[in-house]
Design a protein around this motif. Structure first.
Motif, PDB file in Angstrom:
ATOM      1  N   CYS A 229      -1.562   2.491   9.084  1.00  0.00           N
ATOM      2  CA  CYS A 229      -2.565   1.506   8.668  1.00  0.00           C
ATOM      3  C   CYS A 229      -3.648   1.390   9.729  1.00  0.00           C
ATOM      4  CB  CYS A 229      -1.895   0.154   8.426  1.00  0.00           C
ATOM      5  SG  CYS A 229      -0.917   0.090   6.921  1.00  0.00           S
TER       6      CYS A 229
ATOM      7  N   ILE B 288      -3.667   4.568   0.911  1.00  0.00           N
ATOM      8  CA  ILE B 288      -4.354   4.722   2.206  1.00  0.00           C
ATOM      9  C   ILE B 288      -4.247   6.186   2.620  1.00  0.00           C
ATOM     10  CG2 ILE B 288      -4.413   4.010   4.621  1.00  0.00           C
ATOM     11  CD1 ILE B 288      -3.066   1.410   3.810  1.00  0.00           C
TER      12      ILE B 288
ATOM     13  N   CYS C 281       1.922  -3.572   7.100  1.00  0.00           N
ATOM     14  CA  CYS C 281       0.654  -2.891   7.383  1.00  0.00           C
ATOM     15  C   CYS C 281      -0.163  -3.687   8.401  1.00  0.00           C
ATOM     16  CB  CYS C 281      -0.135  -2.719   6.083  1.00  0.00           C
ATOM     17  SG  CYS C 281      -1.633  -1.719   6.241  1.00  0.00           S
TER      18      CYS C 281
ATOM     19  N   PRO D 116      -9.843   3.429   7.117  1.00  0.00           N
ATOM     20  CA  PRO D 116      -9.369   3.760   5.764  1.00  0.00           C
ATOM     21  C   PRO D 116      -8.983   2.533   4.944  1.00  0.00           C
ATOM     22  CG  PRO D 116      -7.735   4.393   7.408  1.00  0.00           C
ATOM     23  CD  PRO D 116      -8.965   4.034   8.144  1.00  0.00           C
ATOM     24  N   LEU D 117      -8.548   1.453   5.605  1.00  0.00           N
ATOM     25  CA  LEU D 117      -8.175   0.248   4.862  1.00  0.00           C
ATOM     26  C   LEU D 117      -9.413  -0.486   4.352  1.00  0.00           C
ATOM     27  CD1 LEU D 117      -5.566  -1.179   4.038  1.00  0.00           C
ATOM     28  CD2 LEU D 117      -5.864  -2.702   5.976  1.00  0.00           C
TER      29      LEU D 117
ATOM     30  N   PHE E   7       0.845  -1.187   0.000  1.00  0.00           N
ATOM     31  CA  PHE E   7       0.000   0.000   0.000  1.00  0.00           C
ATOM     32  C   PHE E   7       0.885   1.244   0.000  1.00  0.00           C
ATOM     33  CE2 PHE E   7      -2.526  -3.256   2.237  1.00  0.00           C
ATOM     34  CZ  PHE E   7      -3.659  -3.260   1.450  1.00  0.00           C
TER      35      PHE E   7
END
Length: 298
Positions: free
Chosen positions: A170, A165, A88, A174-175, A3
């Motif tokens: 992390c 993201i 993450c 939002p993930l 990410f």
């Protein structure tokens, strides 16, 4: 698969200013919380249950902020911002574990103050060393099985869209926005976690302090009332700072504007609150200041 943490990419001209600012904040957090932890272990006057939990809380703050700040500093310094799937998942796991521990430990500290003020004669018996150890270990470990299941469910999803993201680290909400599959189970687990590990401890804290305040108001002398309020107010300020900013961040409306404000709020409860906590406790606590003076004099 990896990410991209957008972080501060929207303000590249502030890159080195933010790097220096967060580096100073990180050093302050390590030194201040580390000092309280050491003082609570070496000074004979700080061997009560209250300072035992305060030492555990200071250690937790060091661990909590170390999950996010070093990574933020690296991203600001290198501008790479890529984070692997495993990194993450690891960061998210420790973030939710330490966040859960903070909620539970704040509830334990409220219970300690409740027993000390509402049942002072039974305090040495109720809050003996064995009970304190059990409460502290429980706060650190009780959420681990649930959070393992939550992280497993999240990273079992398929991420086939954007890999960006819109956050500094992390985090779960939002993930989940990047997932292409059915996120119902992950979202339900998130709500259950919010109820069990955030809402219930907060209600227990409010219940404890309603009893504490009621007991304090019944004390015969103004001096006793002032001393009791002073003992509890520091903890109550920390509770309001942490739960207030975290609750607003996770319950904000889901739109683009709130994402940016949510990132600012997340900075508050993950970085600024751990920096303020030692100042709140030490500057308002004569025992801690006295212990620090003795160490400096030696």
């Amino acid at each position: 698969m990896e990410f991209v943490l957008l972080g501060f990419s929207g303000v590249p001209h502030l890159r080195w200013f933010l790097f220096g600012l967060f580096l100073v904040i990180y050093i302050i957090i390590l030194v201040s919380n580390g000092t309280i932890f050491l003082l609570s272990k070496i000074d004979p006057a700080l061997q009560s249950p209250m300072y035992f939990f305060l030492a555990s809380f200071s250690l937790l703050e060091i661990c909590y902020v170390s999950v996010t700040l070093p990574r933020m500093l690296m991203d600001l310094g290198t501008q790479r911002r890529n984070i692997s799937l495993l990194s993450c998942a690891t960061q998210m796991f420790f973030l939710v574990i330490f966040g859960t521990t903070e909620c539970l430990l704040l509830a334990v500290m409220a219970y300690d103050r409740y027993v000390a003020i509402c049942n002072p004669l039974h305090y040495p018996v109720v809050m003996n060393h064995r009970v304190c150890m059990q409460l502290a270990i429980g706060a650190w470990t009780i959420g681990i099985p649930f959070q393992i299941e939550q992280i497993y469910q999240i990273f079992s999803l398929t991420f086939c869209g954007s890999k960006q993201i819109n956050h500094f680290f992390c985090d779960v909400p939002p993930l989940l926005k990047l997932a292409c599959g059915d996120t119902f189970i992950s979202e339900m687990l998130l709500y259950v976690a919010a109820i069990v590990f955030v809402t219930i401890p907060f209600l227990l804290i409010l219940g404890s302090y309603s009893k504490i305040i009621s007991t304090i108001l019944k004390l015969p002398s103004t001096t006793s009332q002032t001393k009791a309020f002073s003992t509890c107010s520091s903890h109550l300020i920390v509770v309001l700072l942490f739960f207030g900013s975290a609750t607003i961040s996770y319950l904000r409306p889901k739109n683009n504007q709130s994402e940016e404000s949510g990132k600012v709020l997340s900075l508050f409860y993950t970085i600024l609150t751990p920096m303020f906590n030692p100042m709140i406790y030490s500057l308002r606590n004569k025992d801690v200041i006295s212990a620090l003076k003795k160490v400096l004099c030696k």
